[in-house]
Structures are given as structure tokens and as C-alpha cells.
Design an enzyme around this catalytic site. Structure first.
Site, PDB file in Angstrom:
ATOM      1  N   HIS A  76       0.841  -1.204   0.000  1.00 30.91           N
ATOM      2  CA  HIS A  76       0.000   0.000   0.000  1.00 30.91           C
ATOM      3  C   HIS A  76       0.871   1.247   0.000  1.00 30.91           C
ATOM      4  CE1 HIS A  76      -3.569  -2.256   0.380  1.00 30.91           C
ATOM      5  NE2 HIS A  76      -3.561  -2.460   1.673  1.00 30.91           N
ATOM      6  N   TYR A 206      -9.516   4.658   7.029  1.00 33.03           N
ATOM      7  CA  TYR A 206      -9.889   4.947   8.420  1.00 33.03           C
ATOM      8  C   TYR A 206     -11.010   5.972   8.422  1.00 33.03           C
ATOM      9  CZ  TYR A 206      -5.478   2.739   9.816  1.00 33.03           C
ATOM     10  OH  TYR A 206      -4.445   1.853  10.013  1.00 33.03           O
ATOM     11  N   PRO A 298      -5.065  -0.912  18.305  1.00 34.07           N
ATOM     12  CA  PRO A 298      -4.661  -1.324  16.960  1.00 34.07           C
ATOM     13  C   PRO A 298      -4.811  -0.241  15.884  1.00 34.07           C
ATOM     14  CG  PRO A 298      -6.657  -2.459  17.642  1.00 34.07           C
ATOM     15  CD  PRO A 298      -6.163  -1.694  18.819  1.00 34.07           C
ATOM     16  N   LYS A 302       0.357  -1.083  14.946  1.00 33.79           N
ATOM     17  CA  LYS A 302       1.716  -1.172  15.481  1.00 33.79           C
ATOM     18  C   LYS A 302       1.993  -2.428  16.299  1.00 33.79           C
ATOM     19  CE  LYS A 302       3.106   2.471  13.600  1.00 33.79           C
ATOM     20  NZ  LYS A 302       3.623   2.050  12.294  1.00 33.79           N
ATOM     21  N   TYR A 390       3.272   6.070  10.391  1.00 28.76           N
ATOM     22  CA  TYR A 390       2.478   4.929   9.923  1.00 28.76           C
ATOM     23  C   TYR A 390       3.365   3.870   9.270  1.00 28.76           C
ATOM     24  CZ  TYR A 390      -1.626   2.358   8.378  1.00 28.76           C
ATOM     25  OH  TYR A 390      -2.582   1.373   8.217  1.00 28.76           O
TER      26      TYR A 390
HETATM   27  P1  FAS Z   1       0.633 -13.138  21.261  1.00 28.98           P
HETATM   28  O1  FAS Z   1      -0.397 -12.806  22.301  1.00 28.98           O
HETATM   29  O2  FAS Z   1       0.243 -13.136  19.815  1.00 28.98           O
HETATM   30  O3  FAS Z   1       1.240 -14.593  21.535  1.00 28.98           O
HETATM   31  C1  FAS Z   1       1.528 -15.007  22.850  1.00 28.98           C
HETATM   32  C2  FAS Z   1       1.478 -16.528  22.863  1.00 28.98           C
HETATM   33  O4  FAS Z   1       1.833 -16.972  24.181  1.00 28.98           O
HETATM   34  C3  FAS Z   1       0.080 -17.067  22.577  1.00 28.98           C
HETATM   35  O5  FAS Z   1       0.128 -18.049  21.578  1.00 28.98           O
HETATM   36  C4  FAS Z   1      -0.376 -17.634  23.920  1.00 28.98           C
HETATM   37  O6  FAS Z   1      -1.195 -18.767  23.773  1.00 28.98           O
HETATM   38  C5  FAS Z   1       0.947 -17.993  24.574  1.00 28.98           C
HETATM   39  N1  FAS Z   1       0.896 -18.031  26.040  1.00 28.98           N
HETATM   40  C6  FAS Z   1       0.225 -17.201  26.867  1.00 28.98           C
HETATM   41  N2  FAS Z   1       0.426 -17.563  28.154  1.00 28.98           N
HETATM   42  C7  FAS Z   1       1.244 -18.665  28.131  1.00 28.98           C
HETATM   43  C8  FAS Z   1       1.810 -19.499  29.124  1.00 28.98           C
HETATM   44  N3  FAS Z   1       1.569 -19.283  30.424  1.00 28.98           N
HETATM   45  N4  FAS Z   1       2.598 -20.536  28.735  1.00 28.98           N
HETATM   46  C9  FAS Z   1       2.855 -20.753  27.420  1.00 28.98           C
HETATM   47  N5  FAS Z   1       2.349 -19.990  26.423  1.00 28.98           N
HETATM   48  C10 FAS Z   1       1.550 -18.969  26.785  1.00 28.98           C
HETATM   49  N6  FAS Z   1      -2.035  -5.688  16.228  1.00 28.98           N
HETATM   50  C11 FAS Z   1      -2.079  -4.982  15.076  1.00 28.98           C
HETATM   51  O7  FAS Z   1      -1.033  -4.489  14.625  1.00 28.98           O
HETATM   52  N7  FAS Z   1      -3.290  -4.806  14.403  1.00 28.98           N
HETATM   53  C12 FAS Z   1      -4.459  -5.366  14.868  1.00 28.98           C
HETATM   54  O8  FAS Z   1      -5.520  -5.208  14.259  1.00 28.98           O
HETATM   55  C13 FAS Z   1      -4.449  -6.118  16.060  1.00 28.98           C
HETATM   56  N8  FAS Z   1      -5.602  -6.706  16.549  1.00 28.98           N
HETATM   57  C14 FAS Z   1      -5.550  -7.408  17.735  1.00 28.98           C
HETATM   58  C15 FAS Z   1      -6.704  -8.017  18.276  1.00 28.98           C
HETATM   59  C16 FAS Z   1      -6.646  -8.721  19.493  1.00 28.98           C
HETATM   60  C17 FAS Z   1      -7.899  -9.364  20.062  1.00 28.98           C
HETATM   61  C18 FAS Z   1      -5.423  -8.831  20.195  1.00 28.98           C
HETATM   62  C19 FAS Z   1      -5.350  -9.558  21.520  1.00 28.98           C
HETATM   63  C20 FAS Z   1      -4.274  -8.238  19.661  1.00 28.98           C
HETATM   64  C21 FAS Z   1      -4.329  -7.534  18.431  1.00 28.98           C
HETATM   65  N9  FAS Z   1      -3.187  -6.956  17.868  1.00 28.98           N
HETATM   66  C22 FAS Z   1      -3.203  -6.247  16.713  1.00 28.98           C
HETATM   67  C23 FAS Z   1      -1.932  -7.080  18.502  1.00 28.98           C
HETATM   68  C24 FAS Z   1      -1.376  -8.424  18.140  1.00 28.98           C
HETATM   69  O9  FAS Z   1      -1.242  -8.553  16.752  1.00 28.98           O
HETATM   70  C25 FAS Z   1      -0.078  -8.548  18.886  1.00 28.98           C
HETATM   71  O10 FAS Z   1       0.720  -7.379  18.758  1.00 28.98           O
HETATM   72  C26 FAS Z   1       0.705  -9.752  18.493  1.00 28.98           C
HETATM   73  O11 FAS Z   1      -0.130 -10.874  18.610  1.00 28.98           O
HETATM   74  C27 FAS Z   1       1.920  -9.827  19.412  1.00 28.98           C
HETATM   75  O12 FAS Z   1       2.468 -11.064  19.265  1.00 28.98           O
HETATM   76  P2  FAS Z   1       3.088 -11.825  20.544  1.00 28.98           P
HETATM   77  O13 FAS Z   1       3.934 -10.879  21.300  1.00 28.98           O
HETATM   78  O14 FAS Z   1       3.669 -13.072  19.984  1.00 28.98           O
HETATM   79  O15 FAS Z   1       1.858 -12.140  21.510  1.00 28.98           O
HETATM   80  C1  PHB Z   2      -6.071  -5.101   9.916  1.00 26.92           C
HETATM   81  O1  PHB Z   2      -5.983  -5.290   8.690  1.00 26.92           O
HETATM   82  O2  PHB Z   2      -6.429  -5.984  10.727  1.00 26.92           O
HETATM   83  C2  PHB Z   2      -5.709  -3.739  10.469  1.00 26.92           C
HETATM   84  C3  PHB Z   2      -5.300  -2.752   9.587  1.00 26.92           C
HETATM   85  C4  PHB Z   2      -4.965  -1.493  10.095  1.00 26.92           C
HETATM   86  C5  PHB Z   2      -5.063  -1.268  11.460  1.00 26.92           C
HETATM   87  C6  PHB Z   2      -5.477  -2.277  12.338  1.00 26.92           C
HETATM   88  C7  PHB Z   2      -5.810  -3.530  11.827  1.00 26.92           C
HETATM   89  O3  PHB Z   2      -4.754  -0.037  11.959  1.00 26.92           O
END
Ligand code: FAS
Ligand code: PHB
Length: 402
Positions: A76, A206, A298, A302, A390
Site C-alpha cells: 500500500h 480509516y 490497533p 503497530k 504509519y
Molecule cells: P501473542 O499474544 O500473539 O502470543 C503469545 C502466545 O503466548 C500465545 O500463543 C499464547 O497462547 C501464549 N501463552 C500465553 N500464556 C502462556 C503461558 N503461560 N505458557 C505458554 N504460552 C503462553 N495488532 C495490530 O497491529 N493490528 C491489529 O488489528 C491487532 N488486533 C488485535 C486483536 C486482538 C484481540 C489482540 C489480543 C491483539 C491484536 N493486535 C493487533 C496485537 C497483536 O497482533 C499482537 O501485537 C501480536 O499478537 C503480538 O504477538 P506476541 O507478542 O507473539 O503475543
Molecule cells: C487489519 O488489517 O487488521 C488492520 C489494519 C490497520 C489497522 C489495524 C488492523 O490499523
């Protein structure tokens, strides 16, 4: 208990942070075992991020897993802002001297990393229970867990806490050794994934309407991701697909609302929004990484990208330790990572404040928000600020001043 497993780095969590760290350490010849409490399918079922900074794409190539994003990622050059019924393009590519973002889902990133780890025959314990970490304030940290009812122990040099916001690692740091900063937002995001062509295949859109925030994104040319701001009291069951699509249309400009292709939801969920940072990110021989140490709303896309740059800093520090027997990298990890994290926290908070309707934001607050949006799309200086944040600030911030 079976005889202890011996490794150099024990990684807790097989999300993007843990898997990417494992892959970069493996490529440097450093042994690591990953312990994950869920199954691979469960990890892949969580629909999360979708936008990758160039730094993250480069890291995937460095880790040897860049083929997927190269083949199926969508580059993009711009983002679009919709407010007062009008859509404005922000030429991110032009304003940043050619930088871009790539639409490629976190699910696909995780799947690519899982496949590479499996192909290399690297040890990953899924569905581990009762995971605990010990003696990380000493020279011989340990991880204990149960697998199929059998108590197991890992002896290691370092523990990487890649276990997300609700993980065990940050929770194991003694009270008083860690300071937490948090802001919880008074709304959530209702997200829908659907196998329909994206309404805007070359720009993330957005929206800020009087009904609230909206976001039009994608996973591929045939799979789209949409979000609308919702109340924290909202329940997913109260949102039929039809109700979601109708509400999304109301928050877009007429042309986009007309163009949107709707279809059945593959996934529908509500996520709360918070800003959160835990300092420091190093505690003896335990390093916190990714969501285990910080959360951003989100809006700025980031979360996943910050996790990737934490992994870049931590993997470089551990490689220096094992290859050059220097500790400066691990000593500087927390300071270096937090410097970039706080800049992303600021940007994510700012864009969230600008693009959402707050319960108490009528009157003066709303007029100021309207004025900032108008200034943003008509001032090159303001648009450049949005664009450079961004696409992602440089790993070495000094580059920005160059
Ligand atoms: P994660 O949370 O992805 O991974 C952690 C892992 O550790 C999981 O698999 C979990 O099962 C495991 N774990 C937890 N406790 C444990 C234990 N006691 N023992 C062993 N394993 C354990 N970011 C964006 O940039 N855009 C978005 O739109 C966006 N939407 C999101 C929506 C939701 C609902 C959430 C929760 C996050 C969102 N994020 C988004 C942020 C997300 O993408 C995170 O930044 C990303 O998953 C970070 O990755 P990890 O640090 O690996 O953490
Ligand atoms: C997504 O594609 O999930 C997405 C894109 C932009 C954002 C957050 C989530 O700022």
C-alpha cells in the site's frame, strides 16, 4: 519428572514474537525450545493484525520466511481518511521518500513461521500446561511445565517471555521490580473477516463519523477485514452480519458505501483497546518481548510490528552474547526497545484519539477533533508526521534526523 531438557534459550509463547525469535536464533546456530500453552490450530485461529511495516517484512526475509509475504502480500502506497462524508488520500509513499506498508495477515505470518520451524525439526511443545519460570535472577534459569500429565523441566541460559499480555512471564516478576503504565479506552472494536474483495484494495481506509470509528482493510484480493467502533457493553451475538454491514456503510462516504461488497462473516469478534507498557523489559536472565511487555490500540497497526522489532533487538543481543561473548546488547535491550515502543505508543494513542468518538467529546472537544482532521489532510507537514509514523520509524531513531 523426566530428566531436564537442556537448551540455550527457553521461549515462552509460540505467537509471532516467540516463533520469529526462535527462527532468528536458529539461523544464528543458537538452540531454543518454545513452550506454548495452546494448540497450533488455536494459535492460528486468532484473527489479529494485518499491516506490516517494511522493517517487519525485511525481518521475515532475514528469518528465511519471506516467500509468503513476497508472493501474497499487498503493498500500500497510501491510506485514506473519511470524515464529514468526504474521503481524503494521504500519499504515504510520496511523503516518506518511497516507504510503504504491506497488507499480510498475522495468521499467515504465524503459519509461515510455524512451517519453517517444523521443517527445521526444531523443538516446540504445544498444549503445555502449568508453565512456570524460576531462578531467572540467577545464572541457571529454569522453566517447568506439564505435557500429557508429565512434569518437565528446561534448564537454560535465558528465558524469552513471548507469552503475550495475559502470559506467565511478566506476572512472575517480583512486585516492585516492574512499573506498569496503562490507559484503557472507553470503547472496543467489532471486527469481521469475510471472503469478499476489499472495498479499497490499495489503501487502508480509516473513518471517523458521528456514529464512530470504522476501518476497511484486507488480507488478500479476495479476503477483507473490517472494523467498527463499538461499546464495551456490546456483545458479538447482538451483531448479525446484516447489522454489521449496514452500520459500516453508514460510517463511510457515499461512494465507498455504495461500492462495498458484503458477504458472510468467517470470524466476528470484539477486542478491547488499551495502551500498556511494562518497564523494564529485562529482569536478570528473563527478557519480555512483544505483547508480554506492551500493548497498543490497533488503530496505528503497530502491535505486531513492535513485537517484531523487539525480536530484532533481542535476537541481535543474544547472538552478540553467544558469538562475541559481549553483554552490552543484552544490557541495552530494554532501553533500546522501550525508546521505539514509546514512540509507537504515542502515535497509536494520538491516532486513536483523533479517529474515535469519545463519550465526553461533544462540544469543544469535538470541534477541536474536527479541526485537527481538517488540518491533517490540508497540511503537508501534518500529513508527513502521520505518514512517517504509519510506515514505522527507523530502528535507529538517529536516522530520522539525517
Ligand atoms: P501473542 O499474544 O500473539 O502470543 C503469545 C502466545 O503466548 C500465545 O500463543 C499464547 O497462547 C501464549 N501463552 C500465553 N500464556 C502462556 C503461558 N503461560 N505458557 C505458554 N504460552 C503462553 N495488532 C495490530 O497491529 N493490528 C491489529 O488489528 C491487532 N488486533 C488485535 C486483536 C486482538 C484481540 C489482540 C489480543 C491483539 C491484536 N493486535 C493487533 C496485537 C497483536 O497482533 C499482537 O501485537 C501480536 O499478537 C503480538 O504477538 P506476541 O507478542 O507473539 O503475543
Ligand atoms: C487489519 O488489517 O487488521 C488492520 C489494519 C490497520 C489497522 C489495524 C488492523 O490499523
Amino acid at each position: 519428572m523426566t530428566s531436564p531438557i537442556r537448551t540455550q534459550v527457553a521461549i515462552i509463547g509460540a505467537g509471532p514474537s516467540g516463533l520469529l525469535l526462535g527462527q532468528l536464533l536458529h539461523k544464528a546456530g543458537i538452540d531454543a525450545v518454545i513452550v506454548e500453552r495452546q494448540s497450533p490450530d488455536y494459535v492460528l485461529s486468532r484473527i489479529r493484525a494485518g499491516i506490516l511495516e517494511q522493517v517487519t517484512v525485511d525481518l521475515l526475509h532475514e528469518a528465511g520466511v519471506g516467500q509468503g509475504v513476497a508472493a501474497d502480500g499487498t503493498v500500500h502506497h497510501s491510506i485514506e481518511l473519511v470524515f464529514s462524508g468526504v474521503r481524503h488520500a494521504i500519499d504515504v509513499h510520496g511523503l516518506t521518500g518511497g516507504k510503504v506498508v504491506t497488507a499480510y495477515g498475522q495468521t499467515e505470518v504465524t503459519r509461515d513461521l510455524m512451517a519453517a520451524r517444523t521443517a527445521a525439526g526444531l523443538p516446540t511443545v504445544y498444549e503445555a500446561s502449568s508453565v512456570s519460570i524460576h531462578d531467572f535472577d540467577g545464572q541457571r534459569p529454569k522453566v517447568r511445565f506439564q505435557k500429557d500429565g508429565v512434569e518437565q523441566e528446561i534448564e537454560c541460559d535465558f528465558i524469552a517471555g513471548c507469552d503475550g499480555f495475559h502470559g506467565v512471564c511478566r506476572a512472575s516478576v517480583p512486585e516492585g521490580s516492574i512499573k506498569e503504565y496503562e490507559k484503557v479506552y472507553p470503547f472496543g472494536w467489532l471486527g469481521v473477516l469475510s471472503d469478499v474483495p476489499p472495498v479499497s484494495p490499495h489503501a487502508i481506509v480509516y473513518g471517523n463519523s458521528e456514529r464512530g470509528f470504522s476501518l476497511c482493510s484486507m488480507r488478500s484480493m479476495t479476503r477483507s477485514r473490517y472494523y467498527i467502533q463499538c461499546s464495551l457493553e456490546d456483545k458479538v451475538d447482538a451483531w448479525s452480519d446484516t447489522r454489521f454491514w449496514d452500520e459500516l456503510r453508514r460510517r463511510l462516504d457515499p461512494e465507498l458505501a455504495e461500492r462495498i461488497v458484503t458477504g458472510p462473516s468467517l470470524e466476528k469478534s470484539i477486542a478491547p483497546l488499551r495502551s500498556f507498557v511494562a518497564e523494564p523489559m529485562r529482569h536478570g536472565r528473563l527478557f519480555l518481548c512483544g505483547d508480554a511487555a506492551h500493548i497498543v490500540p490497533p488503530t496505528g497497526a503497530k502491535g505486531l510490528n513492535l513485537a517484531a522489532t523487539d525480536v530484532k533487538y533481542l535476537s541481535s543481543a543474544l547472538i552478540d552474547y553467544y558469538k562475541d561473548h559481549t553483554e552490552s546488547g543484552i544490557d541495552n535491550y530494554s532501553t533500546r526497545a522501550l525508546s521505539r515502543i514509546w514512540r509507537a505508543e504515542r502515535f497509536s494513542w494520538w491516532l486513536t484519539s483523533l479517529m474515535h468518538r469519545f463519550p465526553d467529546s461533544e462540544g469543544f472537544g469535538q470541534k477541536v477533533q474536527d479541526a485537527e482532521l481538517d488540518y491533517l489532510v490540508h497540511s503537508q507537514a501534518a500529513s508527513t508526521t502521520l505518514a512517517e509514523n504509519y510506515v514505522g520509524l527507523p530502528l535507529d531513531f538517529a536516522e530520522l534526523r539525517a
